[in-house]
Design a protein around this motif. Structure first.
Motif, PDB file in Angstrom:
ATOM      1  N   THR A 203      17.098   3.961  35.113  1.00 11.88           N
ATOM      2  CA  THR A 203      16.229   2.792  34.968  1.00 11.88           C
ATOM      3  C   THR A 203      15.318   3.004  33.756  1.00 11.88           C
ATOM      4  N   ASP A 204      14.939   1.913  33.116  1.00 15.70           N
ATOM      5  CA  ASP A 204      14.038   2.022  31.963  1.00 15.70           C
ATOM      6  C   ASP A 204      12.728   1.295  32.263  1.00 15.70           C
ATOM      7  N   LEU A 205      12.104   1.715  33.358  1.00 17.41           N
ATOM      8  CA  LEU A 205      10.942   0.968  33.839  1.00 17.41           C
ATOM      9  C   LEU A 205       9.771   0.998  32.861  1.00 17.41           C
ATOM     10  N   LYS A 206       9.703   2.033  32.068  1.00 13.75           N
ATOM     11  CA  LYS A 206       8.611   2.091  31.079  1.00 13.75           C
ATOM     12  C   LYS A 206       8.707   0.938  30.098  1.00 13.75           C
ATOM     13  N   ALA A 207       9.904   0.797  29.522  1.00 15.45           N
ATOM     14  CA  ALA A 207      10.111  -0.278  28.548  1.00 15.45           C
ATOM     15  C   ALA A 207       9.911  -1.634  29.219  1.00 15.45           C
ATOM     16  N   VAL A 208      10.433  -1.770  30.435  1.00 19.66           N
ATOM     17  CA  VAL A 208      10.288  -3.033  31.159  1.00 19.66           C
ATOM     18  C   VAL A 208       8.808  -3.337  31.391  1.00 19.66           C
TER      19      VAL A 208
ATOM     20  N   ILE B 102      19.143   9.822  42.260  1.00 14.49           N
ATOM     21  CA  ILE B 102      20.024   8.646  42.141  1.00 14.49           C
ATOM     22  C   ILE B 102      19.359   7.438  42.794  1.00 14.49           C
ATOM     23  N   ILE B 103      18.803   7.637  43.982  1.00 15.41           N
ATOM     24  CA  ILE B 103      18.231   6.498  44.703  1.00 15.41           C
ATOM     25  C   ILE B 103      17.001   5.948  43.977  1.00 15.41           C
ATOM     26  N   ASN B 104      16.178   6.835  43.435  1.00 19.16           N
ATOM     27  CA  ASN B 104      14.905   6.366  42.889  1.00 19.16           C
ATOM     28  C   ASN B 104      14.886   6.103  41.390  1.00 19.16           C
ATOM     29  N   ARG B 105      15.792   6.738  40.669  1.00 19.81           N
ATOM     30  CA  ARG B 105      15.654   6.669  39.215  1.00 19.81           C
ATOM     31  C   ARG B 105      16.791   5.991  38.472  1.00 19.81           C
ATOM     32  N   THR B 106      17.855   5.643  39.162  1.00 11.56           N
ATOM     33  CA  THR B 106      18.960   5.015  38.438  1.00 11.56           C
ATOM     34  C   THR B 106      19.041   3.531  38.797  1.00 11.56           C
ATOM     35  N   THR B 107      19.676   2.770  37.937  1.00 12.53           N
ATOM     36  CA  THR B 107      19.826   1.345  38.230  1.00 12.53           C
ATOM     37  C   THR B 107      20.689   1.159  39.478  1.00 12.53           C
ATOM     38  N   PHE B 108      21.689   2.033  39.606  1.00  8.33           N
ATOM     39  CA  PHE B 108      22.527   1.953  40.805  1.00  8.33           C
ATOM     40  C   PHE B 108      21.677   2.137  42.067  1.00  8.33           C
ATOM     41  N   GLY B 109      20.800   3.142  42.044  1.00  8.22           N
ATOM     42  CA  GLY B 109      19.938   3.385  43.194  1.00  8.22           C
ATOM     43  C   GLY B 109      19.000   2.217  43.452  1.00  8.22           C
TER      44      GLY B 109
ATOM     45  N   LYS C  90      20.738  -5.084  32.171  1.00  7.52           N
ATOM     46  CA  LYS C  90      21.247  -3.848  31.593  1.00  7.52           C
ATOM     47  C   LYS C  90      20.068  -2.980  31.208  1.00  7.52           C
ATOM     48  N   SER C  91      20.146  -1.691  31.514  1.00  5.91           N
ATOM     49  CA  SER C  91      19.062  -0.798  31.151  1.00  5.91           C
ATOM     50  C   SER C  91      19.316  -0.212  29.770  1.00  5.91           C
ATOM     51  N   SER C  92      18.231  -0.019  29.021  1.00 12.76           N
ATOM     52  CA  SER C  92      18.395   0.585  27.686  1.00 12.76           C
ATOM     53  C   SER C  92      18.728   2.067  27.799  1.00 12.76           C
ATOM     54  N   ARG C  93      18.551   2.633  28.994  1.00 14.56           N
ATOM     55  CA  ARG C  93      18.843   4.054  29.177  1.00 14.56           C
ATOM     56  C   ARG C  93      20.125   4.276  29.965  1.00 14.56           C
ATOM     57  N   GLY C  94      21.039   3.330  29.855  1.00 22.29           N
ATOM     58  CA  GLY C  94      22.327   3.494  30.521  1.00 22.29           C
ATOM     59  C   GLY C  94      22.190   3.434  32.026  1.00 22.29           C
ATOM     60  N   ALA C  95      22.615   4.502  32.698  1.00 25.32           N
ATOM     61  CA  ALA C  95      22.606   4.497  34.159  1.00 25.32           C
ATOM     62  C   ALA C  95      21.203   4.673  34.729  1.00 25.32           C
TER      63      ALA C  95
END
Ligand SMILES: Nc1ncnc2c1ncn2[C@@H]1O[C@H](COP(=O)(O)OP(=O)(O)OP(=O)(O)O)[C@@H](O)[C@H]1O
Ligand SMILES: [Mg+2]
Lengths: 526, 310
Positions: free
Chosen positions: A116-121, B164-171, A109-114
């Motif tokens: 990605t939270d790659l910084k925190a990771v 969407i492809i690069n920045r979301t968890t779905f992507g 689960k990401s802390s930023r919802g939808a």
């Protein structure tokens, strides 16, 4: 961290059948906090199957799994992760096109919802890597990483999910000795934290160095469970194979013939555009094994690939059986008498989607023995394949089984069978037993030595009939395993930064001497 | 020859290139989602055709072009779900199953047209929306800023898709299951779920693309797309599986198309060759794509169904 007197994991009466194979036969297995419980067994003994059941990748046919004393159902990796199980797979489970941080955060689960939270990771990855000595750059893309680095990513992945029980399926198979040492330091930190480890390896000295307890599997069933105290390499090997095993093969003194493989002033570029093989010279005579010792990445792979015609050289010459094959196509080099067992068994040695018989036939498929006006002669082919399967003890449900579904050791036996069946003049074998356990390893060694003798016999019998076919195989064996190097070679050449540092006699040289040369230090004038 | 390529002609060609690129762009963006997740949908053209008919019919009945787009989207959504079921759940051979979807769309859209409409009746098309100030710039205004809303939206969809492809968890999940589904699976990412979602987005965008095509032309006829869906698939390779790359491919196709149309109008291409010339854009584009696509690495798991433990 936890109470160390009650087990984290208990597996009771696990049975798993695959079509034609009983992979696990009523296996009991448990792990306590802070211990390393090793699974040992020959290829196909069922080690991977047992841990895959634990990780939710296969359902067990019978038996139950208890975690912290409670029966759990592990229907998917998600269930296993939720119960604190982490796994480092025999084949890396990393997406090569994603970064380290992306690979680690997949499925979480990401802390930023939808988003990605790659910084925190990345920050957490750096914390973990500091804590456990796992040096990593979270923003690096995985395909650019070395094997050792990839493995660190795998460990971080499990730690990130706070795995209390970590499965390591042959984690050292692809590592250099230095990387193995580094890995063991990390693993000991993990057990100090009270985590439980399941360790799978074929290398007995590693098993003895790391384990708390050892469970031995043979053909799916437990044949013994012992504490590491009092265990020896011989006793373990005997439990695995079910009979006395000689860890150092017997061999007759070599009777070298003429030079069959000659490499002169060879310069080859590596993938990253730097010189990998740097003016290398060597020659191998018929009837001898020249072992190439060295730490991986010193040009071994490029040397082997260039000899086999899979890579172009910048300059220098290569002769196989007196024929200049520099820059020739692989087919032509084979025709000159070269056989090649590559290091990357799954990628270059065998075609996973092809059946066992197709893989056995790969180089001979156009020979009139097996082909009549464009059609395969299935009778002859099946007979030939069955022959090879029998002589090389290839454990496969049938000739029609796809090669990729066999265990690592059996795939290697398929490749060895195919390459040696062409009666080559020169055999180049890269890491012939890497990731292959001692039962199978012993067998492969025996074949290497047998071939030399058989062809010496063949030479004797046929000497008067075919004059230029009267010598035996010249074997160039590249290995990072010093046991293998010392046990098999007639001469040992040490490679360092693309050059041969020197050639020594394994009967008189010491391991220390060779070890120093592997690090680029010469003691004698080479 | 000299006076053929006047400034006015150039402006007209660029403006129409952009317009013609839009249906391809949308279908191709959709297909990118599917392919990045490892699913090849060869049925895009069929979905576009049914989306085109649905869009045409809705506008014919209601007069509202936005309802037309919605109709195309809904038809695309359902066909996307159907394609997912076939490719992901039934694990069908993707090189074949998509052809089935294509033939279904081709036949069904024509059948519905014959039964429900019969003779072609023109419909409303998208109104042109001039962007204030920008549209007044000489040359650039008419080229870029005097289009319909869908054109602006379609180009806005490019950065949105990239994001969407690069920045979301779905992507990220899409990229992972398209490259190495086993790895994603071992971390608890639903391979099937991600592929269903990606493939359904693809279907929906293909349906919208069809709707845009029909409503822009203001007409429907048998095989209206003329293979545009297949070019959309080729564009995904040409664009190296990235939305921005796809945009360039779509514009290239639009430009060649616009140029051929213009040359025909100006009667530079002889009348008796005009049928041949009509095929030129597709042929030139496909050749260009085939050459470029050789150098491009596709997602490793493309067209490979996933089963745990294999
Ligand atoms: N997915 C599968 N389908 C069919 N048979 C399988 C499958 N996985 C494993 N097997 C068979 O089950 C047996 C046990 O295999 P397993 O991979 O557990 O062995 P292993 O002890 O891990 O061997 P290795 O040391 O070579 O990795 C083998 O005979 C293998 O061929
Ligand atoms: Mg295994």
């Amino acid at each position: 961290m936890t109470d160390r007197s009650s087990p984290i994991l208990e597996m009771k009466g696990i049975t798993k059948r695959f079509p034609g194979v009983l992979a696990n036969d009523n296996v009991d297995f448990d792990v306590y906090p802070g211990e390393v419980h090793t699974l040992l067994g020959e290829n196909g003994a069922g080690k991977s199957t047992l841990v895959k059941i634990l990780y939710g990748l296969y359902p067990a046919d019978e038996g139950e799994v208890l975690i912290d004393g409670e029966v759990v159902s592990l229907d998917s990796p998600t269930d296993a992760i939720e119960h604190g199980v982490g796994m480092i797979h025999q084949h890396f489970m990393l997406v090569p096109t994603l970064t380290v941080a992306e690979n680690v955060s997949l499925g979480l689960k990401s802390s930023r919802g939808a988003l990605t939270d790659l910084k925190a990771v990345s920050e957490r990855i750096l914390e973990l890597s500091n804590e456990y000595g796992l040096d990593l750059d979270p923003s690096a893309v995985v395909w650019q990483l070395s094997v050792g680095e990839r493995q660190r990513v795998e460990i971080i992945k499990a730690l990130y999910r706070d795995a209390r029980l970590l499965i390591l399926d042959e984690p050292t198979a692809v590592l250099t000795p230095q990387e193995v040492d580094q890995l063991f330091v990390t693993l000991r930190k993990l057990t100090d934290d009270g985590r439980g480890l399941i360790f799978i390896s074929h290398k007995l000295h590693e098993v003895l160095a790391l384990s708390t307890r050892i469970t031995v599997l043979r053909r799916g069933a437990v044949t013994g469970q012992i504490p590491v105290e009092g265990a020896t390499r011989e006793s373990l090997a005997n439990m695995m194979v079910g009979r006395a095993v000689k860890l150092t093969p017997d061999k007759l003194p070599a009777e070298p013939g003429e030079i069959a493989l000659k490499v002169q002033d060879l310069i080859v570029m590596g993938d990253r555009g730097v010189i990998a093989v740097d003016g290398l010279n060597l020659s191998v005579r018929r009837g001898e094994i020249l072992g190439i010792a060295g730490v991986s990445g010193n040009g071994q792979r490029e040397l082997a690939e260039t000899i086999a015609g899979l890579r172009q050289s910048e300059s220098g010459t290569i002769e196989v059986a007196g024929i200049d094959v520099t820059g020739a196509r692989p087919r032509k080099i084979r025709d000159a008498g070269l056989a090649y067992v590559p290091e990357e068994r799954m990628r270059e040695g065998a075609i996973g989607d092809f059946t066992v018989w197709e893989n056995l036939l790969l180089i001979d498929y156009s020979s009139p023995e097996y082909l009549r006006s464009g059609f395969f002669k299935f009778g002859a082919i099946k007979e030939h394949s069955q022959d090879l399967v029998d002589t090389f003890d290839i454990r496969t449900p049938s000739l029609e089984t796809s090669c990729g579904s066999l265990s690592g050791g059996n795939i290697q036996k398929v490749i060895m069978a195919r390459e040696l069946s062409s009666s080559p003049t020169v055999l180049v074998a890269s890491q012939p037993t890497r990731g292959v356990d001692i039962g199978a390893a012993e067998y492969i060694h025996r074949r290497l030595i047998d071939t030399r003798n058989e062809l010496t016999d063949a030479e004797f019998i046929h000497a008067k009939l075919i004059e230029h076919r009267n010598a035996c195989t010249a074997i160039l064996m590249i290995s990072e395993d010093l046991d293998e190097i010392f046990g098999l070679s007639d001469r040992v050449a040490v490679i360092y930064e693309g050059k041969i540092m020197g050639i020594v006699d394994p009967e008189t040289a010491t391991r220390e001497e060779v070890g120093l040369m592997m690090a680029g230090i010469t003691t004698t004038n080479a | 020859m000299g006076e053929v390529f006047t400034a006015a002609v150039l402006v007209a060609v660029v403006a129409s290139a952009i317009r013609l690129a839009v249906p391809l762009l949308l279908a191709s963006l959709g297909e990118t989602f599917g392919q990045r997740s490892g699913v090849l949908n060869l049925g895009v053209d069929g979905i576009m055709l049914l989306g085109a008919f649905a869009g045409y019919y809705a506008v014919l009945k209601t007069g509202n072009v936005w309802l037309g787009l919605l109709a195309g989207a809904i038809v695309g959504l359902f066909l996307g779900l159907a394609s997912s079921f076939i490719a992901v759940t039934l694990k069908a051979e993707q090189g074949i199953s998509g052809i089935g979807v294509y033939l279904f769309g081709l036949g069904m859209s024509d059948l519905l047209f014959q039964k429900l409409v019969g003779t072609p009746i023109p419909i409303n098309t998208f109104p042109k929306v001039d962007i204030p100030i920008l549209s007044d710039i000489p040359y650039l205004g008419p080229m870029f800023f005097q289009h319909s809303t869908v054109v602006y939206l379609a180009f806005a969809a490019i950065p949105v898709s990239t994001f969407i492809i690069n920045r979301t968890t779905f992507g990220m999940n899409i990229r992972a299951v398209g490259e190495y589904p086993e790895a994603a699976d071992t971390l608890g990412v639903s391979v099937a779920g991600t592929r269903w979602a990606a493939e359904t987005i693809g279907g929906t965008l293909a349906g919208i693309a069809g709707g845009v095509l029909a409503i822009s032309l203001g007409i429907f006829q048998q095989n209206l797309t003329n293979g545009a869906g297949f070019i959309a698939i080729a564009l995904v390779y040409f664009g190296a599986f990235t939305p921005l790359g796809i945009m360039w491919g779509a514009l290239l196709f639009g430009a060649i198309n616009a140029l051929v149309l213009e040359l025909k109008t100006l009667e530079i291409i002889p009348r008796d060759l005009s049928n041949l010339a009509a095929m030129a854009p597709a042929i030139i584009t496909i050749l260009a794509l085939a050459v470029v696509a050789r150098r491009i690495r596709a997602p490793a798991a493309l067209t490979k169904p996933f089963t745990r433990g294999h």
